[in-house]
Write a protein that holds these residues in place. Sequence first.
Motif, short mmCIF file in Angstrom:
data_model
loop_
_atom_site.label_atom_id
_atom_site.label_comp_id
_atom_site.label_asym_id
_atom_site.label_seq_id
_atom_site.Cartn_x
_atom_site.Cartn_y
_atom_site.Cartn_z
N ASP A 181 0.85 -1.19 0.00
CA ASP A 181 0.00 0.00 0.00
C ASP A 181 0.89 1.24 0.00
N SER A 182 0.45 2.27 -0.71
CA SER A 182 1.31 3.43 -0.92
C SER A 182 0.46 4.66 -1.22
N ASN A 183 1.16 5.80 -1.39
CA ASN A 183 0.53 7.05 -1.79
C ASN A 183 1.52 7.74 -2.71
N GLY A 184 1.17 7.88 -3.99
CA GLY A 184 2.10 8.39 -4.98
C GLY A 184 2.37 9.88 -4.82
N TRP A 185 3.28 10.39 -5.65
CA TRP A 185 3.66 11.80 -5.59
C TRP A 185 2.45 12.71 -5.74
N HIS A 186 2.29 13.65 -4.82
CA HIS A 186 1.17 14.59 -4.88
C HIS A 186 1.46 15.75 -3.95
N ALA A 187 0.65 16.79 -4.05
CA ALA A 187 0.64 17.90 -3.10
C ALA A 187 -0.79 18.06 -2.59
N ASP A 188 -0.92 18.46 -1.35
CA ASP A 188 -2.25 18.74 -0.79
C ASP A 188 -2.59 20.19 -1.12
N ASN A 189 -2.92 20.43 -2.40
CA ASN A 189 -3.12 21.79 -2.89
C ASN A 189 -4.49 21.98 -3.53
N GLU A 190 -5.46 21.15 -3.14
CA GLU A 190 -6.81 21.31 -3.67
C GLU A 190 -7.34 22.69 -3.34
N LYS A 191 -8.14 23.24 -4.25
CA LYS A 191 -8.56 24.64 -4.11
C LYS A 191 -9.34 24.90 -2.83
N GLU A 192 -10.06 23.89 -2.32
CA GLU A 192 -10.84 24.11 -1.10
C GLU A 192 -9.97 24.24 0.15
N LEU A 193 -8.67 23.96 0.03
CA LEU A 193 -7.76 24.12 1.16
C LEU A 193 -7.21 25.54 1.25
N GLY A 194 -7.39 26.35 0.19
CA GLY A 194 -6.95 27.73 0.22
C GLY A 194 -5.45 27.87 0.01
N ALA A 241 9.39 -3.35 -0.29
CA ALA A 241 9.42 -4.81 -0.34
C ALA A 241 9.65 -5.41 1.04
N LYS A 242 9.99 -4.58 2.01
CA LYS A 242 10.22 -5.08 3.36
C LYS A 242 8.90 -5.52 3.99
N PRO A 243 8.92 -6.57 4.81
CA PRO A 243 7.69 -6.97 5.50
C PRO A 243 7.35 -5.98 6.61
N VAL A 244 6.31 -5.19 6.40
CA VAL A 244 5.90 -4.21 7.41
C VAL A 244 4.44 -4.41 7.76
N GLY A 245 4.09 -4.09 8.97
CA GLY A 245 2.72 -4.19 9.43
C GLY A 245 1.89 -2.99 9.01
N PRO A 246 0.65 -2.91 9.44
CA PRO A 246 -0.23 -1.82 9.05
C PRO A 246 0.17 -0.49 9.68
N ARG A 247 -0.12 0.58 8.98
CA ARG A 247 0.13 1.94 9.44
C ARG A 247 -1.13 2.78 9.21
N ILE A 248 -1.48 3.60 10.19
CA ILE A 248 -2.57 4.56 10.04
C ILE A 248 -1.97 5.96 10.05
N ASN A 249 -2.38 6.75 9.08
CA ASN A 249 -1.95 8.13 8.96
C ASN A 249 -3.19 9.03 9.02
N LEU A 250 -3.15 10.05 9.86
CA LEU A 250 -4.24 11.01 9.97
C LEU A 250 -3.73 12.36 9.50
N THR A 251 -4.32 12.89 8.42
CA THR A 251 -3.89 14.19 7.91
C THR A 251 -5.00 15.21 8.17
N PHE A 252 -4.71 16.11 9.11
CA PHE A 252 -5.65 17.16 9.46
C PHE A 252 -5.48 18.34 8.54
N ARG A 253 -6.61 18.94 8.15
CA ARG A 253 -6.59 20.07 7.21
C ARG A 253 -7.79 20.96 7.46
N THR A 254 -7.76 22.15 6.89
CA THR A 254 -8.86 23.11 7.05
C THR A 254 -9.47 23.38 5.69
N ILE A 255 -10.72 23.00 5.50
CA ILE A 255 -11.44 23.26 4.26
C ILE A 255 -12.13 24.61 4.38
N LYS A 256 -11.82 25.46 3.43
CA LYS A 256 -12.35 26.84 3.46
C LYS A 256 -13.83 26.86 3.08
#
Length: 200
Positions: A116-129, A185-200
């Motif tokens: 499981d992964s998250n590819g290259w991106h920026a958190d720059n959606e217009k509703e974030l201001g 490729a390393k054997p890793v267990g589950p990870r939870i990530n919480l990303t807090f943001r402010t929607i305008k």
Amino acid sequence: MSSLFPSEKIIFDLPNAEVEYHPHFFDAEKADLLFQKLHTETPWQHDNITVFGKSHPQPRLTALYGNEGKSYSYSNIVMHPHKWNSILMFIKNEVESVCNENFTTVLLNLYRNGQDSNGWHADNEKELGKNPVIASVSLGAERMFHLQHNIIKEANVKLALEHGSLLLMKGETQHFWKHQIPKTAKPVGPRINLTFRTIK
């Protein structure tokens, strides 16, 4: 007794960015409890994501919580929030106490294993201001986090996000930088990530 270590943080000296890392934001016992409750009690969903016009199952599970009516959209996915619960309000209040921000929304990601992964991106959606503050809490297995400047190719960071840590990205970071959680490729267990943001 507070779970915070306010004096322990790393501030990165980066162009066009304000990034700081708190490796032990939650102590191990608190982080273990938060991970267990979120892992078992969150209504995880598995959406399809559109990349270059093709639809694929997203390589992680997600959930959105936030203020009523504040939906969030990215990559042709529109998510409608669940109402805040007590555990997320606790984490939210702890995070807000160090970054002077009043977050409206949190996006949770569950990385089930190293594939499981998250590819290259920026958190720059217009509703974030302009210049959004993104606060990212990591619980569970340690995963690598990559930051890369959009123009200055030698400007990059590779950071292992630890269990119970907090990463803050502020200022112009989302406009000039992109980030990812790559597969491993390393054997890793589950990870939870919480990303807090402010929607305008």
